[in-house]
Design an enzyme around this catalytic site. Structure first.
Site, short mmCIF file in Angstrom:
data_model
loop_
_atom_site.label_atom_id
_atom_site.label_comp_id
_atom_site.label_asym_id
_atom_site.label_seq_id
_atom_site.Cartn_x
_atom_site.Cartn_y
_atom_site.Cartn_z
N HIS A 97 16.04 43.09 84.05
CA HIS A 97 16.38 42.72 85.43
C HIS A 97 15.18 42.07 86.12
CE1 HIS A 97 18.34 43.63 89.47
NE2 HIS A 97 17.09 43.34 89.79
N GLU A 98 14.00 42.70 85.98
CA GLU A 98 12.82 42.18 86.68
C GLU A 98 12.38 40.83 86.10
OE1 GLU A 98 12.18 43.39 89.41
OE2 GLU A 98 13.26 45.26 89.15
NI NI Z 1 16.14 42.75 91.55
#
Ligand code: NI
Length: 180
Positions: A144-145
């Site tokens: 996600h990051e």
């Molecule tokens: Ni995010």
């Protein structure tokens, strides 16, 4: 050291590909200041992670940490990690759906496919190498990051848009933790 505003979806810079952190600027005042602001901002918002573009700095720098987080109750803990110029290598072809939120998409959750296990490499703030192979929520948070560094927000990965909605509807118990 400061809590900085989180850049929200709709802002064009969130959709840009961020540039690598310069190799000659590890262990620098600039990097330590950036990371300090990122950590303060992540903690203030109860985030599981934060990417530099989310505070308006389009560099390939992310941090993450999961302790007893009210936005992610019952999730496995992840040690505080600084990851600069990351590279991801999936170790499986399989994708697994699970729920995600994002500080740049406040008040919402979506069901997102991710690799359940992967290797990540990069550098800490001092330029020391990081090389880990992880699974589960740890693998999900990293993906996600790092997506943020490529201008990708999680809603862009959702396969079934009926599984994207307001936290207060999908997870009423979490709603008051997730609307900042
Ligand atoms: Ni995010």
């Amino acid at each position: 050291m400061a809590i900085r505003p989180i850049v929200k979806m709709g802002t064009p810079s969130l959709f840009e590909v961020s540039v690598p952190w310069p190799e000659d600027k590890f262990d620098s005042t600039e990097l330590h200041a950036l990371l300090s602001d990122m950590k303060d901002s992540m903690i203030a918002a109860s985030g599981a992670g934060l990417a530099a573009p989310q505070i308006g700095e389009n560099f390939r720098v992310v941090i993450f940490e999961v302790g007893d987080n009210p936005r992610y109750p019952g999730r496995e803990h992840i040690p505080f990690t600084v990851l600069v110029n990351p590279q991801l290598t999936p170790v499986t072809d399989e994708l697994v759906d699970d729920w995600e939120g994002c500080l740049s998409v406040p008040g919402m959750r979506g069901l997102v496919p991710r690799f359940p296990r992967l290797r990540y490499q990069g550098f800490d703030q001092f330029g020391g190498p990081i090389d880990r192979t992880v699974g589960g929520f740890h693998a999900r948070v990293v993906q996600h990051e790092v997506d943020h560094l490529d201008g990708i927000l999680y809603p862009m990965r959702i396969r079934d848009m009926s599984k994207f909605g307001f936290t207060e509807v999908l997870f009423p118990d979490l709603a008051d933790t997730d609307d900042d």
